[in-house]
Design a protein around this motif. Sequence first.
Motif, short mmCIF file in Angstrom:
data_model
loop_
_atom_site.label_atom_id
_atom_site.label_comp_id
_atom_site.label_asym_id
_atom_site.label_seq_id
_atom_site.Cartn_x
_atom_site.Cartn_y
_atom_site.Cartn_z
N ASN A 65 0.94 -1.15 0.01
CA ASN A 65 -0.11 -0.05 0.01
C ASN A 65 0.75 1.28 -0.13
OD1 ASN A 65 -2.32 -1.56 -0.20
ND2 ASN A 65 -2.38 -1.56 2.00
N GLU A 66 2.08 1.33 -0.40
CA GLU A 66 3.04 2.42 -0.40
C GLU A 66 3.12 2.78 -1.82
OE1 GLU A 66 7.11 4.39 1.08
OE2 GLU A 66 6.70 2.41 1.76
N GLN A 67 2.87 3.95 -2.36
CA GLN A 67 3.29 4.14 -4.03
C GLN A 67 4.41 4.51 -4.01
OE1 GLN A 67 0.14 2.90 -5.27
NE2 GLN A 67 1.13 4.28 -6.65
N LEU A 68 5.24 4.07 -5.00
CA LEU A 68 6.65 4.12 -5.24
C LEU A 68 6.84 4.41 -6.71
CD1 LEU A 68 8.19 1.41 -3.00
CD2 LEU A 68 8.12 3.77 -2.46
N LYS A 69 8.10 4.94 -7.12
CA LYS A 69 8.53 5.27 -8.46
C LYS A 69 9.81 4.68 -8.68
CE LYS A 69 5.59 9.57 -9.27
NZ LYS A 69 5.81 10.98 -9.84
N ILE A 70 9.95 4.31 -9.69
CA ILE A 70 11.24 3.70 -10.43
C ILE A 70 11.70 4.94 -11.52
CG2 ILE A 70 12.81 2.29 -11.76
CD1 ILE A 70 11.81 -0.07 -10.15
N ILE A 71 12.75 5.68 -11.51
CA ILE A 71 12.91 6.72 -12.15
C ILE A 71 14.20 6.12 -13.24
CG2 ILE A 71 13.48 9.06 -12.68
CD1 ILE A 71 11.83 9.53 -10.33
N HIS A 72 14.23 6.06 -14.49
CA HIS A 72 15.33 5.83 -15.23
C HIS A 72 15.81 6.78 -16.02
CE1 HIS A 72 17.06 4.29 -18.83
NE2 HIS A 72 18.08 3.28 -17.79
N ILE A 73 17.07 7.33 -15.74
CA ILE A 73 17.34 8.49 -16.61
C ILE A 73 18.77 7.93 -17.31
CG2 ILE A 73 18.70 10.91 -16.24
CD1 ILE A 73 17.04 11.01 -13.38
N GLN A 74 18.80 8.35 -18.69
CA GLN A 74 19.87 7.91 -19.57
C GLN A 74 20.18 9.18 -20.28
OE1 GLN A 74 18.73 4.64 -21.85
NE2 GLN A 74 20.88 4.50 -22.59
N ASN A 75 21.63 9.30 -20.35
CA ASN A 75 22.30 10.31 -21.34
C ASN A 75 22.31 9.86 -22.68
OD1 ASN A 75 23.87 11.94 -22.88
ND2 ASN A 75 25.48 12.09 -21.36
N ILE A 76 21.43 10.32 -23.55
CA ILE A 76 21.30 10.04 -24.97
C ILE A 76 21.79 10.73 -25.78
CG2 ILE A 76 18.93 8.98 -24.31
CD1 ILE A 76 17.67 11.32 -25.54
N ASN A 77 22.80 11.86 -25.39
CA ASN A 77 23.44 12.71 -26.39
C ASN A 77 24.29 11.84 -27.57
OD1 ASN A 77 22.83 15.16 -25.78
ND2 ASN A 77 24.81 16.00 -25.48
N THR A 78 24.89 10.87 -27.23
CA THR A 78 25.96 10.16 -28.05
C THR A 78 25.10 9.50 -29.06
OG1 THR A 78 27.53 9.55 -26.35
CG2 THR A 78 27.55 8.31 -28.34
N ALA A 79 23.92 9.06 -28.67
CA ALA A 79 22.86 8.13 -29.58
C ALA A 79 22.27 9.02 -30.74
CB ALA A 79 21.78 7.52 -28.96
N LEU A 80 22.04 10.54 -30.27
CA LEU A 80 21.40 11.63 -31.10
C LEU A 80 22.41 12.25 -31.91
CD1 LEU A 80 19.35 13.47 -28.12
CD2 LEU A 80 18.49 11.95 -30.02
N GLU A 81 23.53 12.18 -31.35
CA GLU A 81 24.71 12.64 -32.30
C GLU A 81 24.98 11.78 -33.61
OE1 GLU A 81 28.04 13.59 -29.74
OE2 GLU A 81 26.74 15.39 -28.99
N GLU A 82 25.07 10.39 -33.11
CA GLU A 82 25.19 9.36 -34.33
C GLU A 82 24.26 9.49 -35.19
OE1 GLU A 82 25.67 5.75 -32.18
OE2 GLU A 82 27.59 6.21 -31.38
N SER A 83 22.81 9.56 -34.74
CA SER A 83 21.70 9.55 -35.54
C SER A 83 21.88 10.72 -36.56
CB SER A 83 20.45 9.62 -34.83
OG SER A 83 19.23 9.60 -35.62
N GLU A 84 22.14 11.89 -36.12
CA GLU A 84 22.15 13.35 -36.77
C GLU A 84 23.27 13.34 -37.87
OE1 GLU A 84 23.34 17.59 -36.14
OE2 GLU A 84 22.04 16.62 -34.60
N THR A 85 24.50 12.28 -37.56
CA THR A 85 25.55 12.17 -38.41
C THR A 85 25.19 11.08 -39.52
OG1 THR A 85 27.03 12.58 -36.67
CG2 THR A 85 28.02 11.24 -38.64
N LYS A 86 24.42 10.16 -39.24
CA LYS A 86 24.02 8.96 -40.36
C LYS A 86 22.90 9.83 -41.24
CE LYS A 86 24.66 5.00 -37.79
NZ LYS A 86 24.11 3.70 -37.06
N SER A 87 22.20 10.72 -40.51
CA SER A 87 21.15 11.58 -41.60
C SER A 87 21.79 12.44 -42.58
CB SER A 87 20.35 12.15 -40.53
OG SER A 87 19.30 11.40 -39.79
N TRP A 88 22.71 13.07 -42.10
CA TRP A 88 23.68 14.05 -42.82
C TRP A 88 24.40 13.30 -44.02
CZ3 TRP A 88 23.17 19.03 -43.73
CH2 TRP A 88 22.58 19.92 -43.07
N GLN A 89 25.06 12.00 -43.71
CA GLN A 89 25.58 11.31 -44.57
C GLN A 89 24.82 10.65 -45.75
OE1 GLN A 89 27.62 8.35 -42.20
NE2 GLN A 89 29.08 9.84 -41.59
N LYS A 90 23.37 10.66 -45.66
CA LYS A 90 22.35 10.31 -46.75
C LYS A 90 22.27 11.15 -47.71
CE LYS A 90 20.33 6.78 -43.83
NZ LYS A 90 19.13 6.24 -43.16
#
Length: 90
Positions: A65-90
Amino acid sequence: MINPVAKKLIGNPTLKYISDLKKTQPELYEVLHSTSLIKNTIVNINLGKLSFKASVSIKDFSIVNEQLKIIHIQNINTALEESETKSWQK
Protein backbone atom coordinates in the motif's frame (compact mmCIF):
# COMPACT_ATOMS: atom_id res chain seq x y z
CA MET A 1 16.84 5.90 -2.44
CA ILE A 2 18.80 7.42 -5.32
CA ASN A 3 21.47 5.60 -7.28
CA PRO A 4 24.95 7.23 -6.90
CA VAL A 5 25.53 7.07 -10.68
CA ALA A 6 22.25 8.92 -11.27
CA LYS A 7 23.32 11.59 -8.77
CA LYS A 8 26.58 12.05 -10.67
CA LEU A 9 24.79 12.12 -14.04
CA ILE A 10 22.57 15.01 -12.94
CA GLY A 11 25.46 16.81 -11.26
CA ASN A 12 24.39 16.49 -7.64
CA PRO A 13 26.35 13.77 -5.78
CA THR A 14 24.78 14.76 -2.44
CA LEU A 15 21.15 14.64 -3.66
CA LYS A 16 18.81 13.21 -1.01
CA TYR A 17 15.34 14.26 -2.15
CA ILE A 18 13.77 14.79 -5.57
CA SER A 19 12.64 18.22 -4.35
CA ASP A 20 16.34 19.21 -4.22
CA LEU A 21 16.28 19.22 -8.04
CA LYS A 22 13.94 22.20 -8.13
CA LYS A 23 16.84 24.68 -8.05
CA THR A 24 19.55 22.74 -9.91
CA GLN A 25 17.55 20.85 -12.60
CA PRO A 26 14.14 22.55 -12.86
CA GLU A 27 13.14 20.85 -16.15
CA LEU A 28 13.84 17.39 -14.71
CA TYR A 29 12.05 18.31 -11.48
CA GLU A 30 8.94 19.38 -13.43
CA VAL A 31 8.89 16.12 -15.41
CA LEU A 32 9.20 14.07 -12.23
CA HIS A 33 6.34 15.98 -10.59
CA SER A 34 4.14 16.34 -13.66
CA THR A 35 0.43 15.98 -12.99
CA SER A 36 -0.04 14.71 -16.54
CA LEU A 37 1.88 11.55 -15.57
CA ILE A 38 4.39 11.63 -18.43
CA LYS A 39 5.98 8.17 -18.52
CA ASN A 40 8.74 8.73 -21.12
CA THR A 41 10.25 12.04 -22.14
CA ILE A 42 13.48 13.81 -23.03
CA VAL A 43 14.86 16.61 -20.85
CA ASN A 44 17.88 18.91 -20.98
CA ILE A 45 20.35 18.44 -18.13
CA ASN A 46 22.56 21.47 -17.51
CA LEU A 47 25.80 21.16 -15.55
CA GLY A 48 27.32 24.61 -15.85
CA LYS A 49 29.06 24.75 -19.24
CA LEU A 50 28.13 21.14 -20.01
CA SER A 51 24.63 20.20 -21.07
CA PHE A 52 23.11 17.08 -22.57
CA LYS A 53 19.80 15.47 -23.39
CA ALA A 54 18.55 12.68 -21.17
CA SER A 55 15.77 10.17 -21.61
CA VAL A 56 13.59 9.93 -18.51
CA SER A 57 11.26 6.97 -17.91
CA ILE A 58 9.01 6.61 -14.89
CA LYS A 59 7.37 3.42 -13.63
CA ASP A 60 4.81 3.67 -10.82
CA PHE A 61 4.18 0.70 -8.55
CA SER A 62 3.05 -0.08 -5.01
CA ILE A 63 4.40 -2.30 -2.27
CA VAL A 64 2.28 -2.92 0.83
CA ASN A 65 0.00 0.00 0.00
CA GLU A 66 2.93 2.41 -0.47
CA GLN A 67 3.14 4.21 -3.85
CA LEU A 68 6.67 4.23 -5.26
CA LYS A 69 8.37 5.24 -8.52
CA ILE A 70 11.33 3.87 -10.40
CA ILE A 71 12.92 6.66 -12.41
CA HIS A 72 15.36 5.77 -15.18
CA ILE A 73 17.60 8.58 -16.49
CA GLN A 74 19.89 7.95 -19.45
CA ASN A 75 22.25 10.30 -21.28
CA ILE A 76 21.23 10.04 -24.94
CA ASN A 77 23.50 12.70 -26.45
CA THR A 78 25.81 10.17 -28.13
CA ALA A 79 22.91 8.29 -29.70
CA LEU A 80 21.35 11.53 -30.96
CA GLU A 81 24.67 12.72 -32.41
CA GLU A 82 25.20 9.38 -34.19
CA SER A 83 21.69 9.52 -35.63
CA GLU A 84 22.21 13.10 -36.81
CA THR A 85 25.55 12.17 -38.43
CA LYS A 86 23.94 9.26 -40.28
CA SER A 87 21.16 11.55 -41.50
CA TRP A 88 23.66 14.04 -42.90
CA GLN A 89 25.61 11.28 -44.64
CA LYS A 90 22.54 10.13 -46.60
